[in-house]
Design a protein around this motif. Structure first.
Motif, short mmCIF file in Angstrom:
data_model
loop_
_atom_site.label_atom_id
_atom_site.label_comp_id
_atom_site.label_asym_id
_atom_site.label_seq_id
_atom_site.Cartn_x
_atom_site.Cartn_y
_atom_site.Cartn_z
N LEU A 63 -76.36 -27.85 2.82
CA LEU A 63 -76.03 -29.08 2.09
C LEU A 63 -77.26 -29.74 1.46
O LEU A 63 -77.18 -30.25 0.34
N HIS A 64 -78.40 -29.72 2.18
CA HIS A 64 -79.55 -30.45 1.65
C HIS A 64 -80.11 -29.79 0.39
O HIS A 64 -80.93 -30.39 -0.30
N LEU A 67 -77.66 -30.78 -3.69
CA LEU A 67 -77.48 -32.05 -4.40
C LEU A 67 -77.58 -31.81 -5.91
O LEU A 67 -78.55 -31.23 -6.39
N ILE A 79 -61.03 -29.61 9.39
CA ILE A 79 -60.53 -30.53 10.42
C ILE A 79 -59.92 -31.73 9.71
O ILE A 79 -60.14 -31.93 8.51
N ALA A 186 -60.05 -30.65 0.07
CA ALA A 186 -61.04 -31.72 0.23
C ALA A 186 -61.80 -31.93 -1.08
O ALA A 186 -61.94 -33.05 -1.56
N PRO A 195 -73.99 -37.64 -3.69
CA PRO A 195 -74.07 -38.12 -2.31
C PRO A 195 -72.70 -38.21 -1.61
O PRO A 195 -72.57 -37.77 -0.46
N GLN A 197 -69.86 -36.68 -2.22
CA GLN A 197 -69.20 -35.38 -2.01
C GLN A 197 -69.90 -34.62 -0.88
O GLN A 197 -69.25 -33.98 -0.05
N LEU A 198 -71.21 -34.69 -0.84
CA LEU A 198 -71.96 -34.04 0.24
C LEU A 198 -71.69 -34.74 1.57
O LEU A 198 -71.59 -34.10 2.62
N GLY A 199 -71.56 -36.07 1.51
CA GLY A 199 -71.21 -36.82 2.73
C GLY A 199 -69.85 -36.39 3.27
O GLY A 199 -69.67 -36.25 4.49
N LEU A 200 -68.91 -36.17 2.37
CA LEU A 200 -67.58 -35.71 2.81
C LEU A 200 -67.67 -34.33 3.46
O LEU A 200 -67.09 -34.09 4.52
N ALA A 202 -70.20 -33.03 4.97
CA ALA A 202 -70.83 -33.21 6.28
C ALA A 202 -69.82 -33.77 7.27
O ALA A 202 -69.73 -33.30 8.42
N ALA A 203 -69.04 -34.76 6.85
CA ALA A 203 -68.03 -35.36 7.74
C ALA A 203 -67.04 -34.31 8.22
O ALA A 203 -66.49 -34.40 9.32
N GLY A 205 -67.84 -31.31 8.85
CA GLY A 205 -68.57 -30.36 9.69
C GLY A 205 -69.10 -29.16 8.94
O GLY A 205 -69.64 -28.23 9.54
N ILE A 206 -68.95 -29.18 7.61
CA ILE A 206 -69.37 -28.04 6.78
C ILE A 206 -70.88 -28.17 6.52
O ILE A 206 -71.34 -29.21 6.05
N SER A 207 -71.63 -27.13 6.82
CA SER A 207 -73.09 -27.24 6.70
C SER A 207 -73.66 -26.44 5.54
O SER A 207 -74.82 -26.60 5.19
N PRO B 229 -73.32 -31.48 11.42
CA PRO B 229 -72.41 -30.52 10.77
C PRO B 229 -72.84 -29.09 11.08
O PRO B 229 -74.04 -28.81 11.17
N GLY B 230 -71.86 -28.21 11.24
CA GLY B 230 -72.17 -26.82 11.57
C GLY B 230 -72.11 -26.53 13.06
O GLY B 230 -72.03 -25.38 13.46
N TYR B 239 -68.54 -35.74 13.12
CA TYR B 239 -69.71 -35.19 12.44
C TYR B 239 -70.50 -36.30 11.75
O TYR B 239 -69.93 -37.28 11.28
N ALA B 241 -71.85 -37.84 8.88
CA ALA B 241 -71.80 -37.89 7.41
C ALA B 241 -72.92 -38.75 6.86
O ALA B 241 -73.42 -38.52 5.76
N LEU B 245 -75.14 -38.20 3.43
CA LEU B 245 -74.78 -39.17 2.39
C LEU B 245 -76.00 -39.98 1.95
O LEU B 245 -76.32 -40.06 0.76
N SER B 248 -78.98 -37.90 0.44
CA SER B 248 -78.68 -37.51 -0.95
C SER B 248 -78.85 -38.69 -1.89
O SER B 248 -79.45 -38.57 -2.96
N ARG B 251 -82.58 -39.45 -2.22
CA ARG B 251 -83.29 -38.46 -3.05
C ARG B 251 -82.92 -38.63 -4.51
O ARG B 251 -83.77 -38.54 -5.40
N MET B 404 -64.23 -41.40 3.75
CA MET B 404 -65.16 -40.55 2.99
C MET B 404 -64.46 -39.79 1.87
O MET B 404 -65.02 -39.57 0.81
N HIS B 405 -63.25 -39.32 2.14
CA HIS B 405 -62.54 -38.55 1.11
C HIS B 405 -62.26 -39.43 -0.10
O HIS B 405 -62.43 -39.00 -1.25
N ALA B 408 -65.43 -39.92 -1.98
CA ALA B 408 -65.81 -38.73 -2.75
C ALA B 408 -64.96 -38.58 -4.01
O ALA B 408 -65.35 -37.89 -4.94
#
Lengths: 434, 434
Positions: A63-64, A67, A79, A186, A195, A197-200, A202-203, A205-207, B229-230, B239, B241, B245, B248, B251, B404-405, B408
């Motif tokens: 994820l990092h 961006l 989930i 999602a 930010p 979309q990446l936060g979502l 992460a929420a 659990g996707i890394s 996450p992960g 997780y 977020a 969030l 990102s 940055r 979060m959804h 996003a």
């Protein structure tokens, strides 16, 4: 290439003299000459670049590292969010059936911190619960602590009772999946990853995710009159603004940019430069040399390649080159800085957003003009402006495409569509924030 | 720190039990408790960070390295733009006095390409001139080639005459300094350097500029309930977020971000982590643990430091920590993702833009609500929304700060100021594009 393509064969360049090209091309380009509309040229740019959107031009990254990239596939929620019913407030978890209309005094159970799996709530009791903590079995509502009497949590361990008002089932409970249920979409493929979309992700659990690789673009500014910033400026010369302007805009849009320095007005020099770099880039963009003047180096360098030079019904930025050079997609922007930026914003940037999910698309906004304007009715005019706090847009500089200082003082592009020749103060226009 | 500062001394943390802190703090925070306004808290954040704006925190870099930075000084134009009078069109350079009202046939002189210093125009002749070419001495206007008869340039060398209509002096001439005259302010200190601003600097021949150095921020997310996450997700956990969030968003706003991973709810652990990193960072931002719950790790970890925890009259994002930790500026954002982003957008981001010229400030826009809404009248409410092509803004998700959804799927923040408790469909609101 679009079906309307017409390969341009320019005559050999005669250095130091006006070429004969000008006299064999129509010098006038009014609407009678079937200008391409903005939409038609944008579609041609999309067709030119669509082959670059393929599975082998994607990569999976943490994820990092993504961006500003575009998502390459639909992501379903692995989930639910929230993953479990939890409290929206600091308060007391209760069974709503335990509190009659007039409220009730209830014994206080052990507190429920966030992150712990709670024991079931004993019937007829109220458990202090923190925001985000799991709702215990047996509870179906939360009464915020400020509605309790006394309006604070008792010291843990001490026996206490609390008076609570009646509350409906579900109150201040965030139910499982109320943000997004497991299995639902999602984020759609092609979404710009900012930010939120990446936060979502992460929420959820996707890394790591699969994204489009950034394109590499060769950017060549041309012209005998153009000098690199930082060098002395001889008479009749100007500094190259286009290179810095477009490189910055392209990098901001997520492209890798390869600069070559300035190419002169000798077509063989430009041609050699493009041949040398073609194998390493996804796209070539030139500035200048695409118009109807006597020295049009880009037109001449493209001789024998699959490219055409057309006039788009747009002001500024009318003359446009499009095609391929050694099979690499090629766009020829005009030579004035404002024309360059408008060409990028009107044609390349929206196509990148559409095809690769990056950059984020410009949102079309509506604003009222702070003053009237005129426009060539047969062209789509793009003016520069500043959006004011009162919702009006003030034009910065005139129509002229060399006004860099005015552009630098603008925060928006103002659109005057084809068919409109005058607008009054207060008229509504479409505006894109830069 | 602002004069309203009140150092918060929290009691020692008792792990596994609700601390006694909650019972010694007022649990209610309505308007009667003198909430800080959004403007007042933003001013306090500005006061906290203003010491970071100093000459030794600037650096001089080439243009290609300063995209997205803030200019550290006023830049005056070292040359005029345009540097010399030049042609706005491909056409014929003439002396306007040579053409009477009815037009005239003039002998055609040698063509004038861009980049060459032209000989003076012989009286009574017309010289083919290309866009951007220097206007020769003796000429004062340009007649576009499409208004000439014939409407094209003659073959160079061949003797030719051209009929040209009468034209006013100055027509299609870009005069020296008409964009910006030498010596005038080109860009003010504190200007955000985007493509257009860098393009202007290049046009002025400037190849390097002094900019503010980016700040380095330590970002710590807290909470026993939070998992990276992960990793597998145990019951009652969520997780993280916030880390992704905010990292990102920071940055994107030009900050260097140092992440530490998640800190638990043990204040001594968080305190050790902040002590360890304090010497290397300009600013610390934590998430969570600043509210009035029983386990507020950030409040507890700040014991003995110059920091206070206040309630800002804003929804979401009311609970805010502010102060210093080991003399490093500290901001404590609340724990819900939407609250985190709103805190960043309302307090930190605008202060960075104001003090350091980067990121670019959000432009306040006006839009009409696509549907009505309610708001707590004593708070500034920040809703998430999508700006539509018709100029209306649709709200995404409800007031709740865990969605979060919905965030996003938004492209804007929608402001409902303090004092407003309901708005109807069609009412105008202030909107910030994200």
């Amino acid at each position: 290439m679009a079906t309307e393509s017409r390969t341009m064969h320019s005559p050999p360049h005669q250095h130091g003299h006006a070429s004969t090209q000008a006299s064999t091309q129509p010098a006038h380009s009014g609407p009678a000459h079937a200008d391409h509309s903005v939409a038609r040229h944008r579609a041609a740019v999309a067709e030119l670049l669509t082959g670059l959107r393929s599975a082998d031009r994607t990569e999976t990254l943490p994820l990092h590292a993504v961006l500003g990239r575009g998502l390459a596939y639909d992501v379903s929620a692995p989930i639910s969010l929230p993953p479990f019913a939890n409290s929206q407030m600091d308060g007391f978890a209760v069974n709503s059936a335990d509190i009659p209309d007039g409220g009730a005094d209830l014994p206080v159970a052990d507190p429920l911190p966030a992150g712990a799996t709670p024991a079931a709530l004993e019937s007829g009791t109220a458990a202090p619960i923190m925001t985000g903590a799991m709702i215990p079995a047996g509870a179906d509502a939360v009464v915020p602590v400020e509605r309790a009497v006394p309006d604070r949590f008792p010291v843990p361990g001490a026996e206490a009772t609390v008076w609570l008002p009646a509350t409906a089932a579900g109150t201040f409970v965030r139910s499982v999946g109320s943000d997004v249920p497991a299995g639902e979409l999602a984020l759609a493929g092609g979404t710009f990853l900012g930010p939120a979309q990446l936060g979502l992700l992460a929420a959820l659990g996707i890394s790591e995710v699969r994204v489009h690789k950034p394109l590499t673009v060769l950017l060549v500014t041309t012209g005998d009159e153009v000098v690199e910033p930082g060098q002395p400026l001889p008479a009749a010369k100007i500094y190259d603004a286009n290179g810095t302007l477009l490189e910055s805009a392209m990098r901001q849009a997520g492209l890798n940019v390869l600069r070559t320095g300035i190419s002169t007005d000798r077509p063989e020099e430009l041609r050699a430069l493009l041949h040398a770099h073609a194998p390493a880039v996804d796209l070539m963009v030139t500035t200048g040399g695409v118009s109807k003047g006597a020295y049009e180096v880009v037109r001449q360098a493209m001789d024998g390649q699959q490219a055409e030079f057309r006039h788009v019904a747009m002001q500024p930025g009318g003359p446009q080159g499009i095609g391929t050079f050694d099979a690499v997609p090629f766009l020829g922007f005009p030579g004035n800085p404002v024309s360059c930026l408008v060409s990028f914003e009107m044609f390349l940037r929206p196509v990148l957003a559409e095809l690769f999910g990056s950059p984020a698309p410009r949102t079309p906004l509506r604003a009222r003009l702070a003053h009237g304007l005129t426009s060539p009715g047969h062209k789509h005019q793009v003016r520069r402006g500043s959006l004011q706090a009162d919702g009006t847009v003030r034009l910065e500089g005139g129509e002229s495409s060399h006004l860099m200082h005015a552009l630098a003082g603008s925060n928006a592009l103002v659109h005057v569509p084809e068919g409109v020749s005058a607008l009054a103060e207060g008229d509504e226009v479409e505006v894109w924030m830069l």
